[in-house]
Scaffold this active site. Sequence first.
Site, short mmCIF file in Angstrom:
data_model
loop_
_atom_site.label_atom_id
_atom_site.label_comp_id
_atom_site.label_asym_id
_atom_site.label_seq_id
_atom_site.Cartn_x
_atom_site.Cartn_y
_atom_site.Cartn_z
N GLY A 189 34.69 3.77 3.60
CA GLY A 189 33.38 3.37 3.11
C GLY A 189 32.58 2.51 4.07
CG HIS A 190 32.29 -1.18 6.68
ND1 HIS A 190 32.34 -1.57 7.99
CD2 HIS A 190 31.39 -1.99 6.09
CE1 HIS A 190 31.52 -2.59 8.18
NE2 HIS A 190 30.93 -2.87 7.03
CG PHE A 191 29.09 2.00 7.82
CD1 PHE A 191 28.56 1.61 6.61
CD2 PHE A 191 29.17 1.09 8.86
CE1 PHE A 191 28.07 0.31 6.43
CE2 PHE A 191 28.69 -0.21 8.67
CZ PHE A 191 28.15 -0.60 7.46
CB VAL A 226 31.76 -0.39 12.06
CG1 VAL A 226 31.72 -1.82 12.58
CG2 VAL A 226 30.86 0.50 12.91
#
EC number: 4.2.1.59
Length: 153
Positions: A53-55, A60
């Site tokens: 989810g990041h990203f 990252v």
Amino acid sequence: MSNQLNTMDIKEILKFLPHRYPFLLIDRVLDFTPGETLHAIKNVTINEPFFQGHFPVQPVMPGVLILEAMAQATGLLAFKTMSEEPSNDALYYFAGIDKARFKRVVEPGDQLHFEVQMIKERRGIGVFTGVAKVDGEIVCSAEIMCARREISK
């Protein structure tokens, strides 16, 4: 004078840190000098759960997790400085952070190198400086406090 390094493999790290997957963020301690410094690494892989989810398009590592890994390194140095064996009676908690700065992103495939230094300790509270690097380039720096606290039963 000995050139032998004080190292910690993952089995020893697991004895000193209460963190477990997915929150254990130190893979190995390369060297430490009690009361002074500790050098550790975290191998960052695409399999880290936070990358979902990041990203998803441009993975990252979250900066707060870089700081958490640095805090885990300071906890290890605190235990080694106080010559304490891990027990179920006390932990070193992340107690504060100052002057946190981020210089570049950390991506899958990077190896984070942490260098933490003890500045002072008083009444169970340690003050440290920390730097995280990838390929010799500074990624993050901060001043960190950790506090020894008894665990209530």
